[in-house]
Scaffold this motif. Structure first.
Motif, PDB file in Angstrom:
ATOM      1  N   TYR A 175       0.830  -1.207   0.000  1.00  0.00           N
ATOM      2  CA  TYR A 175       0.000   0.000   0.000  1.00  0.00           C
ATOM      3  C   TYR A 175       0.863   1.255   0.000  1.00  0.00           C
ATOM      4  O   TYR A 175       0.602   2.215  -0.718  1.00  0.00           O
ATOM      5  N   GLN A 176       1.928   1.241   0.843  1.00  0.00           N
ATOM      6  CA  GLN A 176       2.783   2.414   0.958  1.00  0.00           C
ATOM      7  C   GLN A 176       3.605   2.647  -0.309  1.00  0.00           C
ATOM      8  O   GLN A 176       3.834   3.798  -0.702  1.00  0.00           O
ATOM      9  N   LEU A 177       4.037   1.553  -0.927  1.00  0.00           N
ATOM     10  CA  LEU A 177       4.912   1.681  -2.089  1.00  0.00           C
ATOM     11  C   LEU A 177       4.151   1.715  -3.412  1.00  0.00           C
ATOM     12  O   LEU A 177       4.601   2.344  -4.367  1.00  0.00           O
ATOM     13  N   VAL A 178       3.002   1.011  -3.453  1.00  0.00           N
ATOM     14  CA  VAL A 178       2.280   0.881  -4.727  1.00  0.00           C
ATOM     15  C   VAL A 178       0.814   1.281  -4.591  1.00  0.00           C
ATOM     16  O   VAL A 178       0.305   2.133  -5.312  1.00  0.00           O
ATOM     17  N   GLY A 179       0.111   0.665  -3.670  1.00  0.00           N
ATOM     18  CA  GLY A 179      -1.338   0.791  -3.596  1.00  0.00           C
ATOM     19  C   GLY A 179      -1.837   2.212  -3.448  1.00  0.00           C
ATOM     20  O   GLY A 179      -2.809   2.606  -4.100  1.00  0.00           O
ATOM     21  N   LYS A 180      -1.187   3.021  -2.637  1.00  0.00           N
ATOM     22  CA  LYS A 180      -1.651   4.382  -2.402  1.00  0.00           C
ATOM     23  C   LYS A 180      -1.451   5.278  -3.613  1.00  0.00           C
ATOM     24  O   LYS A 180      -1.969   6.375  -3.675  1.00  0.00           O
ATOM     25  N   TYR A 181      -0.668   4.796  -4.580  1.00  0.00           N
ATOM     26  CA  TYR A 181      -0.437   5.563  -5.796  1.00  0.00           C
ATOM     27  C   TYR A 181      -1.225   5.011  -6.990  1.00  0.00           C
ATOM     28  O   TYR A 181      -1.009   5.436  -8.118  1.00  0.00           O
ATOM     29  N   ASN A 182      -2.100   4.068  -6.721  1.00  0.00           N
ATOM     30  CA  ASN A 182      -2.904   3.478  -7.790  1.00  0.00           C
ATOM     31  C   ASN A 182      -4.380   3.559  -7.431  1.00  0.00           C
ATOM     32  O   ASN A 182      -4.747   3.472  -6.254  1.00  0.00           O
ATOM     33  N   GLU A 183      -5.211   3.730  -8.458  1.00  0.00           N
ATOM     34  CA  GLU A 183      -6.660   3.618  -8.302  1.00  0.00           C
ATOM     35  C   GLU A 183      -7.157   2.747  -9.443  1.00  0.00           C
ATOM     36  O   GLU A 183      -6.824   2.992 -10.608  1.00  0.00           O
ATOM     37  N   SER A 184      -7.919   1.730  -9.102  1.00  0.00           N
ATOM     38  CA  SER A 184      -8.353   0.786 -10.134  1.00  0.00           C
ATOM     39  C   SER A 184      -9.858   0.568 -10.058  1.00  0.00           C
ATOM     40  O   SER A 184     -10.506   0.837  -9.037  1.00  0.00           O
ATOM     41  N   THR A 185     -10.394   0.086 -11.175  1.00  0.00           N
ATOM     42  CA  THR A 185     -11.818  -0.266 -11.240  1.00  0.00           C
ATOM     43  C   THR A 185     -12.038  -1.202 -12.418  1.00  0.00           C
ATOM     44  O   THR A 185     -11.265  -1.202 -13.397  1.00  0.00           O
ATOM     45  N   GLU A 186     -13.097  -1.984 -12.337  1.00  0.00           N
ATOM     46  CA  GLU A 186     -13.529  -2.827 -13.451  1.00  0.00           C
ATOM     47  C   GLU A 186     -14.721  -2.203 -14.169  1.00  0.00           C
ATOM     48  O   GLU A 186     -15.185  -2.742 -15.171  1.00  0.00           O
ATOM     49  N   ASN A 187     -15.187  -1.058 -13.642  1.00  0.00           N
ATOM     50  CA  ASN A 187     -16.332  -0.368 -14.240  1.00  0.00           C
ATOM     51  C   ASN A 187     -15.815   0.540 -15.362  1.00  0.00           C
ATOM     52  O   ASN A 187     -15.791   1.765 -15.243  1.00  0.00           O
ATOM     53  N   ALA A 188     -15.373  -0.078 -16.447  1.00  0.00           N
ATOM     54  CA  ALA A 188     -14.795   0.667 -17.568  1.00  0.00           C
ATOM     55  C   ALA A 188     -15.129  -0.057 -18.863  1.00  0.00           C
ATOM     56  O   ALA A 188     -15.088  -1.302 -18.917  1.00  0.00           O
ATOM     57  N   TYR A 189     -15.429   0.715 -19.895  1.00  0.00           N
ATOM     58  CA  TYR A 189     -15.899   0.126 -21.148  1.00  0.00           C
ATOM     59  C   TYR A 189     -15.326   0.897 -22.338  1.00  0.00           C
ATOM     60  O   TYR A 189     -15.143   2.114 -22.281  1.00  0.00           O
TER      61      TYR A 189
END
Length: 386
Positions: A40-54
């Motif tokens: 989270y500290q190294l990667v997760g907090k700098y990423n935002e993801s979703t599957e709601n994309a078309y």
């Protein structure tokens, strides 16, 4: 006693085994927690993801500009077409007749102009002749008045001379008035003759309508939602098919409002297609001005007393790298994508914007009329009838 000792030994062994398992479990949980915290500290907090994309793309609706029966059809659903390809033809019989009628109207207007010009010349000659006659009758009338005073002619002769003079004067005025009306009709050159200008406008309309009986592809793409068959009666402005430009695709992602804090235009995005499982490179190029619910046809009303907070989704537009499309292939619109926005590297964006650039504007010559050719045809008709 020996049995009791064995039981105690077994219990102690079982307790030790259980403690070992608990310790191992706690170690595993601790390692997992540490790993998650590090991620989270190294990667997760700098990423935002979703599957709601078309996947989305420009969809060009092709309509019939004129009405009529479909006499020719050259396309089917899923077919690739290029800009300028003939898609369909509409029966042009009535439109050819309208063009011939318009051509006849131009010819008639040209002839009417020159006929009126001839009338004007004839009226000019008539006026000149009437002026000569009027001058002679005026002299006769003046002489007869003198003769009457001298008692050389009777009252009836003087009245007849006066009546002839006044009649000639009235005839001259009528001809002059007729000349003025003719001059109004002929004000300006042939090209400015109102009946001819009206006939030319009608010819252009008929010419354009005839050209519109041929329906061409305005852009290159893939045919979808074909709604046309041979023999079908088309109405003007009726939608007959859609052309999807799959070379100009993007992704519409709907992120939660709680994910939008650090997202901005220019952020890199990793995209994975559910169609082929391949990864594409993307870049955020737009963020909606409102949430999906606020921009819907019927926005939700939250003024009721039983309101429940619902996390809103904000539409985000993501351009797909052209290189990625060339490498992994185009994607059909509506297909699902998994996206991962790279927040940490947002300041290290690729400066090659052309790699992510979408078509912002486009033009087609398929609806344009060759005015030079049209004007040349009109001039030819005019010259034939001069």
């Amino acid at each position: 006693m020996d049995i009791q000792e064995n039981i105690n030994v077994n219990v102690n062994e079982n307790n030790n085994e259980a403690k070992k398992k608990i310790i191992i479990f706690l170690i595993i949980v601790t390692i997992a927690a540490i790993a998650y915290l590090l991620y989270y500290q190294l990667v997760g907090k700098y990423n935002e993801s979703t599957e709601n994309a078309y996947v989305n793309a420009e969809q060009i609706t092709v309509t019939s500009q004129v009405g009529g029966l479909v006499t020719e059809l050259n396309i089917t659903d899923t077919q690739d077409v290029k800009e300028g390809d003939l898609l369909a033809s509409v029966d042009d019989t009535d439109y050819k007749i309208a063009l011939e009628t318009a051509e006849a109207n131009i010819a008639q207007a040209v002839k009417a102009y020159y006929s009126t010009q001839s009338q004007k010349n004839a009226i000019d000659q008539d006026i000149n002749a009437k002026k000569v006659i009027l001058e002679k009758l005026a002299e006769d009338y003046t002489r007869n008045k003198t003769a009457k005073t001298a008692g050389l002619i009777t009252d009836e002769q003087l009245k007849a001379s006066k009546a002839a003079y006044e009649q000639a004067e009235a005839g001259l005025k009528a001809s002059q008035s007729n000349l003025e009306g003719t001059k109004v009709q002929l004000s300006g050159s042939l090209e400015e003759y109102p009946p001819l200008k009206q006939a030319i406008a009608m010819y252009k309309t008929a010419y354009i309508n005839l050209s519109r009986t041929k329906i061409y592809a305005p852009v290159s793409g893939k045919v979808a939602r074909k709604n046309i068959t041979i023999g079908q009666k088309l109405m003007p402005n009726q939608a007959i098919l859609v052309i999807v430009d799959l070379n100009n695709i993007w992704v519409d992602a709907n992120l939660k409002e709680t994910q939008m804090k650090d997202i901005k235009i220019g952020d890199k995005v990793e995209l994975k297609s559910d169609i082929n499982g391949k990864e594409y490179e993307g870049k955020i190029i737009g963020i909606s001005a409102g949430s999906g619910s606020a921009m819907s046809l019927l926005p939700a009303q939250n003024a009721s007393g039983n309101w429940i907070k619902v996390v809103q989704r904000i539409p985000v537009k993501i351009a797909i790298s052209k290189k990625s499309i060339e490498k992994n292939g185009v994607l059909p619109i509506g297909s699902s994508m998994e996206i991962d926005v790279k927040l940490k590297k947002s300041s290290e964006q690729n400066n090659d914007d052309s790699n992510f650039e979408l078509l912002k504007s486009r033009a087609t010559k398929m609806y344009q009329v060759d005015e030079d050719k049209l004007n040349a045809e009109i001039q030819e008709i005019i010259n034939k009838n001069k």
